[in-house]
Design an enzyme around this catalytic site. Structure first.
Site, PDB file in Angstrom:
ATOM      1  N   LYS A  48       0.809  -1.216   0.000  1.00 44.92           N
ATOM      2  CA  LYS A  48       0.000   0.000   0.000  1.00 44.92           C
ATOM      3  C   LYS A  48       0.848   1.274   0.000  1.00 44.92           C
ATOM      4  CE  LYS A  48      -3.990  -2.132   0.054  1.00 44.92           C
ATOM      5  NZ  LYS A  48      -4.930  -2.069  -1.091  1.00 44.92           N
ATOM      6  N   ASP A  49       2.125   1.165   0.305  1.00 40.72           N
ATOM      7  CA  ASP A  49       3.010   2.329   0.177  1.00 40.72           C
ATOM      8  C   ASP A  49       2.935   2.900  -1.232  1.00 40.72           C
ATOM      9  OD1 ASP A  49       3.848   1.904   2.748  1.00 40.72           O
ATOM     10  OD2 ASP A  49       5.952   1.562   2.255  1.00 40.72           O
TER      11      ASP A  49
END
Length: 346
Positions: A48-49
Site C-alpha cells: 500500500k506504500d
C-alpha cells in the site's frame, strides 16, 4: 575531495523495487518455479506504500492538496499506515476509518504515526452508517480542507501498480512470468499489475485469491452481486462485501477461495520454512497456489509470481499468536504440539 554521503532524502524514496525471492520449501511438492514479490520490503511494510505515495502526489500535482490539509481514508490497516507515513513527510493530517476486524497491532501502529483512528464495526453492510466506508465519507464531508482517498473506487489505485509493480515483475523475471497469483481486496494491486503484464504478454494467467464470505469470485463468474455469499471471516484485506470499481474483472482469469484456517497455517509455514515473516494474506496466496496446483494450473515450465502483500509484525496478536489460533479452533493436536516450543526456566 570528500566522499559524497550516500543517504536517502527521506523514507519515501525507499518505496518500490521490492525483491523477488524464490520460494522452494513451501512449494517443493508442486510442479513449476515459484517466486514471491515480497512487499514487506517497502518502508511501510506493505504494497500500500505504492498507492499512498502515488495518489497523494497526483493530488498535489492537480493542486487539490496543500500543506496542512487532511487525508481521510477507509482502511483495514495497511493503506492507513502508508498514508500516515506519507502524511508525516509531506505535512498533512491523517484521519482513518478502520474495520474492527483489523488486528490490534495495525490499529496501534496507525496511532503511533499520529493518525486519528475511528474503529468501525466490521460485520455490517457496506451501506450502513457505521460501516467504515460511510464513516470515512462523513468525516470527509465534515472536515474542511480534506480529501478522501477512496481506494476502492479510485482509478489511481490501479494506475500506481500499472506504473510500478507490473514493470518491476516483468523486468525481474526477464519477461518469463507465466502466472501471477495475487489477493484481491480493493483490486488495485491485481488489476494494475495484470494490466501491465497482459499488455506485455496476453498469455500470462492472472489468478486471483478470494475469501469464503466474500462476493468477488461469484461476481467474476456471473457478474451478479449475491448478498447470500456474505458472511463473517477473519482474513484482513482480502475479499469484499461490495464490488470495487478498482477491480478490473476482465483482466483476471480465475478466482480461488481460501479458508481462514488453511491460510493461517500457511502464513506460519512461510515463516518457519522460508524465513519470510509475512502477513495473513501472504498465507492466503500460498494456500491458493496449492489449490490451483491441485487443479493442474501449473507445469514444470511455469514461472509463478505470488504477491506477498505485507509483513508478519502486523499479525502478532492474530495468526502468530498461539492463543488466538487456539481460540479460533485452528489447532489440532499436531499443530498445537508444534506451537508449544517455549519453556520457562524457574
Amino acid at each position: 575531495m570528500k566522499e559524497e554521503i550516500k543517504a536517502y532524502d527521506n523514507v519515501l524514496e525507499l518505496i518500490g523495487n521490492t525483491p523477488l525471492i524464490k520460494i522452494k520449501k513451501v512449494t517443493e511438492e508442486l510442479e513449476g518455479n515459484f517466486y514471491a514479490k515480497v512487499e514487506a520490503f517497502n518502508p511501510g511494510h506493505s504494497t500500500k506504500d505504492r498507492i499512498a505515495l502515488y495518489i497523494i502526489e497526483e493530488a498535489e500535482r492537480r493542486g487539490i492538496l496543500s500543506p496542512g490539509d487532511t487525508i481521510i481514508e477507509t482502511t483495514s490497516g495497511n493503506t492507513g499506515f502508508s498514508l500516515a507515513m506519507v502524511s508525516i513527510i509531506k505535512g498533512y493530517n491523517c484521519i482513518l476509518a478502520v474495520s474492527s476486524k483489523s488486528s490490534k497491532d495495525k490499529i496501534d501502529m496507525l496511532r503511533s504515526l499520529g493518525a486519528k483512528v475511528y474503529v468501525c464495526p466490521a460485520h455490517v453492510s457496506a451501506d450502513d452508517d457505521r460501516s467504515y466506508y460511510n464513516v470515512a465519507k462523513r468525516l470527509h464531508e465534515e472536515t474542511k480542507g480534506s480529501i478522501y482517498i477512496n481506494q476502492y473506487f479510485n482509478q489511481l489505485n490501479v494506475d500506481a501498480h500499472y506504473k510500478t509493480t507490473g514493470p518491476e515483475i516483468w523486468e525481474q523475471t526477464g519477461g518469463q512470468i507465466t502466472h501471477l497469483v495475487a489477493c484481491s481486496g480493493t483490486g488495485g494491486t491485481i488489476s494494475g499489475t495484470a494490466k501491465y503484464l497482459k499488455e506485455k504478454n496476453p498469455n500470462i494467467k492472472i489468478l486471483g485469491v478470494d475469501a469464503f464470505g466474500s462476493v468477488l469470485k461469484k461476481y467474476h463468474e456471473t457478474r451478479e452481486f449475491d448478498n447470500d455469499e456474505i458472511y463473517p471471516y477473519r482474513i484482513e484485506g482480502l475479499g469484499k462485501n461490495l464490488i470495487p470499481s478498482a477491480t478490473d474483472f476482465d483482466l483476471i482469469d480465475q478466482f480461488m477461495k481460501v479458508s481462514d484456517e488453511q491460510s493461517a497455517h500457511a502464513t506460519r509455514e512461510i515463516a518457519k520454512r522460508e524465513g519470510l515473516f509475512v502477513g495473513y494474506t501472504s498465507g492466503a496466496v500460498l494456500q491458493a497456489i496449492r489449490q490451483y496446483a491441485e487443479e493442474g494450473a501449473f507445469d514444470k515450465n511455469s514461472n509463478v509470481v505470488a504477491i506477498f502483500p505485507d509483513h508478519g509484525s502486523r499479525y502478532m496478536s492474530k495468526v502468530f499468536s498461539d492463543d488466538w489460533m487456539s481460540d479460533q479452533g485452528f489447532f489440532d493436536s499436531v499443530n498445537l504440539e508444534e506451537a508449544q516450543k517455549i519453556e520457562f526456566i524457574k
